[in-house]
Every structure is written in C-alpha cells, then in structure tokens.
Design an enzyme around this catalytic site. Structure first.
Site, PDB file in Angstrom:
ATOM      1  N   ARG A   1     -14.355  -5.163   3.518  1.00 56.61           N
ATOM      2  CA  ARG A   1     -12.940  -5.167   3.135  1.00 56.61           C
ATOM      3  C   ARG A   1     -12.252  -6.447   3.612  1.00 56.61           C
ATOM      4  O   ARG A   1     -11.468  -7.060   2.894  1.00 56.61           O
ATOM      5  CB  ARG A   1     -12.211  -3.955   3.738  1.00 56.61           C
ATOM      6  CG  ARG A   1     -12.599  -2.603   3.194  1.00 56.61           C
ATOM      7  CD  ARG A   1     -12.213  -2.402   1.742  1.00 56.61           C
ATOM      8  NE  ARG A   1     -10.794  -2.662   1.495  1.00 56.61           N
ATOM      9  CZ  ARG A   1      -9.789  -1.855   1.829  1.00 56.61           C
ATOM     10  NH1 ARG A   1     -10.029  -0.720   2.456  1.00 56.61           N
ATOM     11  NH2 ARG A   1      -8.541  -2.166   1.526  1.00 56.61           N
TER      12      ARG A   1
ATOM     13  N   CYS B   1     -15.327   5.080   0.948  1.00 52.37           N
ATOM     14  CA  CYS B   1     -14.272   4.128   1.294  1.00 52.37           C
ATOM     15  C   CYS B   1     -13.596   4.450   2.621  1.00 52.37           C
ATOM     16  O   CYS B   1     -12.809   3.634   3.119  1.00 52.37           O
ATOM     17  CB  CYS B   1     -13.253   4.023   0.163  1.00 52.37           C
ATOM     18  SG  CYS B   1     -12.601   5.588  -0.431  1.00 52.37           S
TER      19      CYS B   1
ATOM     20  N   ARG C   1       0.875  -1.177   0.000  1.00 49.66           N
ATOM     21  CA  ARG C   1       0.000   0.000   0.000  1.00 49.66           C
ATOM     22  C   ARG C   1       0.907   1.220   0.000  1.00 49.66           C
ATOM     23  O   ARG C   1       1.718   1.406   0.913  1.00 49.66           O
ATOM     24  CB  ARG C   1      -0.897   0.011   1.239  1.00 49.66           C
ATOM     25  CG  ARG C   1      -1.797   1.261   1.333  1.00 49.66           C
ATOM     26  CD  ARG C   1      -2.582   1.256   2.635  1.00 49.66           C
ATOM     27  NE  ARG C   1      -3.272   2.518   2.835  1.00 49.66           N
ATOM     28  CZ  ARG C   1      -4.518   2.784   2.454  1.00 49.66           C
ATOM     29  NH1 ARG C   1      -5.220   1.845   1.863  1.00 49.66           N
ATOM     30  NH2 ARG C   1      -5.071   3.960   2.682  1.00 49.66           N
TER      31      ARG C   1
ATOM     32  N   ASP D   1     -15.385  10.414  -1.777  1.00 46.14           N
ATOM     33  CA  ASP D   1     -14.111  10.155  -1.110  1.00 46.14           C
ATOM     34  C   ASP D   1     -13.574  11.495  -0.604  1.00 46.14           C
ATOM     35  O   ASP D   1     -14.076  12.560  -0.981  1.00 46.14           O
ATOM     36  CB  ASP D   1     -13.134   9.505  -2.094  1.00 46.14           C
ATOM     37  CG  ASP D   1     -11.924   8.893  -1.415  1.00 46.14           C
ATOM     38  OD1 ASP D   1     -11.859   8.876  -0.173  1.00 46.14           O
ATOM     39  OD2 ASP D   1     -11.016   8.421  -2.141  1.00 46.14           O
TER      40      ASP D   1
ATOM     41  N   GLN E   1     -10.611  -2.468  -2.390  1.00 42.62           N
ATOM     42  CA  GLN E   1     -11.775  -1.661  -2.032  1.00 42.62           C
ATOM     43  C   GLN E   1     -12.928  -1.949  -2.984  1.00 42.62           C
ATOM     44  O   GLN E   1     -14.089  -2.033  -2.572  1.00 42.62           O
ATOM     45  CB  GLN E   1     -11.432  -0.174  -2.071  1.00 42.62           C
ATOM     46  CG  GLN E   1     -12.600   0.750  -1.742  1.00 42.62           C
ATOM     47  CD  GLN E   1     -13.055   0.618  -0.301  1.00 42.62           C
ATOM     48  OE1 GLN E   1     -12.265   0.721   0.620  1.00 42.62           O
ATOM     49  NE2 GLN E   1     -14.350   0.390  -0.100  1.00 42.62           N
TER      50      GLN E   1
ATOM     51  N   HIS F   1      -7.252   0.860  -6.596  1.00 47.23           N
ATOM     52  CA  HIS F   1      -7.586   0.358  -5.261  1.00 47.23           C
ATOM     53  C   HIS F   1      -8.477  -0.884  -5.416  1.00 47.23           C
ATOM     54  O   HIS F   1      -9.658  -0.869  -5.057  1.00 47.23           O
ATOM     55  CB  HIS F   1      -8.313   1.454  -4.481  1.00 47.23           C
ATOM     56  CG  HIS F   1      -8.287   1.278  -2.998  1.00 47.23           C
ATOM     57  ND1 HIS F   1      -7.753   0.164  -2.372  1.00 47.23           N
ATOM     58  CD2 HIS F   1      -8.765   2.081  -1.995  1.00 47.23           C
ATOM     59  CE1 HIS F   1      -7.889   0.294  -1.070  1.00 47.23           C
ATOM     60  NE2 HIS F   1      -8.501   1.431  -0.807  1.00 47.23           N
TER      61      HIS F   1
END
Length: 332
Positions: A318, A273, A109, A232, A139, A136
C-alpha cells in the site's frame, strides 16, 4: 518502465486510467520499493504538503500516505472525522477550494464516491481516493504489485473473491481484472452481486484485454483453478451492528478455508485488504464470538497464518503504490 505523464491527474477510480497508466504506476511503485529497501532517498517533493481527510479511519491507509509523503519530502496534515467540517459546516466545494489553496494534494477516505468526485471537481490540485463506498483504487494498485511479485505477471491470473461483492472491494477487483487482463470471479449469494451496469462495463473492457468477469453462487466453482483467493470483512465500517446476523447466515458458506483453497491451483495464494477477523484477537471478533459462537469469520486462522497468505506483503505494498501515485500526479 514506460513513460506516462500523470502530473495534475486525480486518482478517483481505476476506470479513469488506461492499462498503460496502471502499468506505469505499479512499475514506479516497484522502483520506489527497491529504493526503500536500499535506503536510497527519494525526497524530490521537499516543500510540498498534502491534506489527508479521513471520514473513515484506517491503519494502513493513513500510515501509507503519511510515510510515503514523508519519504518524498512532504509534510502531511491529518484531518480525522472530528477535524474537518466537510459537508457539515462547510460544503464539499468550499472545502476543496480552501484546501487546494494551502496544499499540493488532497486525499479523501470516507463514504460516497460522489464526495471525492466533487472534491476533485472544485480542487486545483490532485485528489486521491483512499476509499469510498464504491471504489478503492489505491488498494488495487497494491494488490497488482503483490500479484506481480508472486507470479511474475498478472496476465491470465485467475482471482476469485469470496464475500459481499457489492461495494468497493468487489467493484474495484472487477475493474482491476478488466483493465489488466485477469480472470476475476466474484463468488457470493446473488443478493451480494455488484451493480449489473458496472459488471457490463467491466466485461466490455475485459473483452479488449483478454480478461473475464464471472459471477457465481457456487464456492466450488469460484475456487476452481483460482490462483488468488481474496476476501474482505463481512460488515463494512459505518454499517449498523444489526446486519451481522444476516451476513453471518448468508456469507459463512463463502468463508475462505484451507479445504476451499485446496480446490484452486497448486500455486494459489491468499489475499485480504485487512483488517481481518481470523481469530479472537479483536474487540469485534470477541463480540461476535460471544454473541454467535464464531471463532473466525471471512477467513480461517489456518489460511491467514499459512505460507499461502501474502496479506502482509500486500499491506506493505500500500505504501509503495501510494508513493508512486503521489509522485506521479505531483510531478516528482
């Protein structure tokens, strides 16, 4: 659940996966979620170990990988921004080869997509993208599982994203929609639209799956018939504080409010998210309030705390989808 052999595969971006493979992973995640709720053990990977490289820290991604790995019987080693020499004192290629000799899988990440791609190139074990600037994928699998739980199916669902669509979330939602036959609208000022080349790639894929990709600057158009309202944060991790003023000016018209959601479908839900700046309960939120007078940013607290919000269901997913990715690619 259709059978797919994903053993040994990396998960770098969903563009690399077929609709059938994405479907398999989400079905597997749903199965793992049911087993988790019933306290049925799934520790079929006992004795395996995974490395978790976090150049960008995260609550959900770290916890999801660690709990999922432990549920599967695996050990984890967490390498935070100070715990790895990747790209600093040791090249990405050398890091990949060292870690691959000790671990059965590697999560990354951090920053550029090219880093996770290079890790995968030199690693003999699966590499998983926990987030890069561009994509991503974990996600998106969680989002797809959530959409299926809420609506029964993703086919024909209209998902509208409001905000800065140039980076991982906007890019990945386009890819997800294209691969699964959803109708994805990205709503923002034109300067925040994604790379036109990626838009064309996604539109080509969507033409085969029955989905569509739409870009608009008009929030009312973005909200029309939307089943999912998605947003987001306006400033991503690693960006300088100086960009806040510009983003607030440019993106406030795209804040998700209850008035905006009421322009969508009768069954509309809200997704994010996380983390979200919907109140003054964060240090950054308080700082922005003190400087710019805002109590909420990309979404209002009214929406975030409403019955339309499924953000915590989405966050839990997740872990289940990451468990499915690790199990499938490690051959559980």
């Amino acid at each position: 659940m259709g059978a797919c052999n994903l053993a040994g595969r990396d998960l770098l971006k969903l563009l690399d996966y077929t609709p059938e493979e994405i479907d398999y992973l989400v079905d597997l995640a749903a199965d793992y979620k049911q087993k988790k709720q019933q306290h049925i053990p799934v520790d079929t990977l006992r004795g395996r170990n995974v490395a978790l490289i976090f150049e960008k820290t995260s609550t959900r991604t770290r916890c999801s990988f660690e709990v999922a790995a432990h549920d599967l019987g695996m050990g984890t080693t967490y390498l935070d921004p100070t715990g790895s020499q990747i790209g600093k004192k040791e090249s990405i290629a050398d890091t990949a080869r060292v870690l691959a000799s000790m671990f059965d899988g590697i999560e990354y990440r951090g920053f550029g997509q090219e880093i996770v791609e290079e890790l995968a190139k030199y690693s003999k074990v699966p590499v998983w993208n926990g987030l890069t600037n561009e994509f991503h994928p974990t996600q998106m699998l969680a989002d797809l599982l959530t959409i299926r739980e809420v609506f029964g199916s993703e086919k024909g669902i209209c998902l509208s994203y409001f905000g800065d669509a140039r980076y991982n979330t906007g890019n990945s939602l386009m890819v997800l929609g294209a691969k699964t036959g959803m109708h994805v609208t990205l709503c923002s000022a034109a300067k925040y639209f994604p790379d036109p080349k990626l838009v064309e790639v996604c539109r080509t894929i969507a033409a085969e799956t029955g989905g569509s990709i739409t870009l608009t600057e008009d929030p009312d158009e973005g909200a029309r018939n939307a089943d999912v309202f998605y947003t987001d944060v306006w400033v991503s991790m690693g960006e300088p504080d100086e960009v806040w003023q510009e983003r607030i000016h440019d993106l406030t018209p795209y804040r998700v409010t209850m008035d905006l959601m009421n322009k969508g479908s009768d069954r509309a839900v809200f997704m994010h998210c996380l983390p979200a700046f919907h109140d003054l309960g964060t240090g950054i939120g308080q700082k922005i309030h003190d400087k710019y007078g805002l109590n909420e940013m990309e979404v209002t607290d009214e929406v975030f705390e409403s019955t339309k919000s499924v953000v915590f269901q989405e966050a839990e997913n997740r872990m289940h989808t990451i468990k499915a990715v690790m199990a499938a690619t490690l051959g559980a």
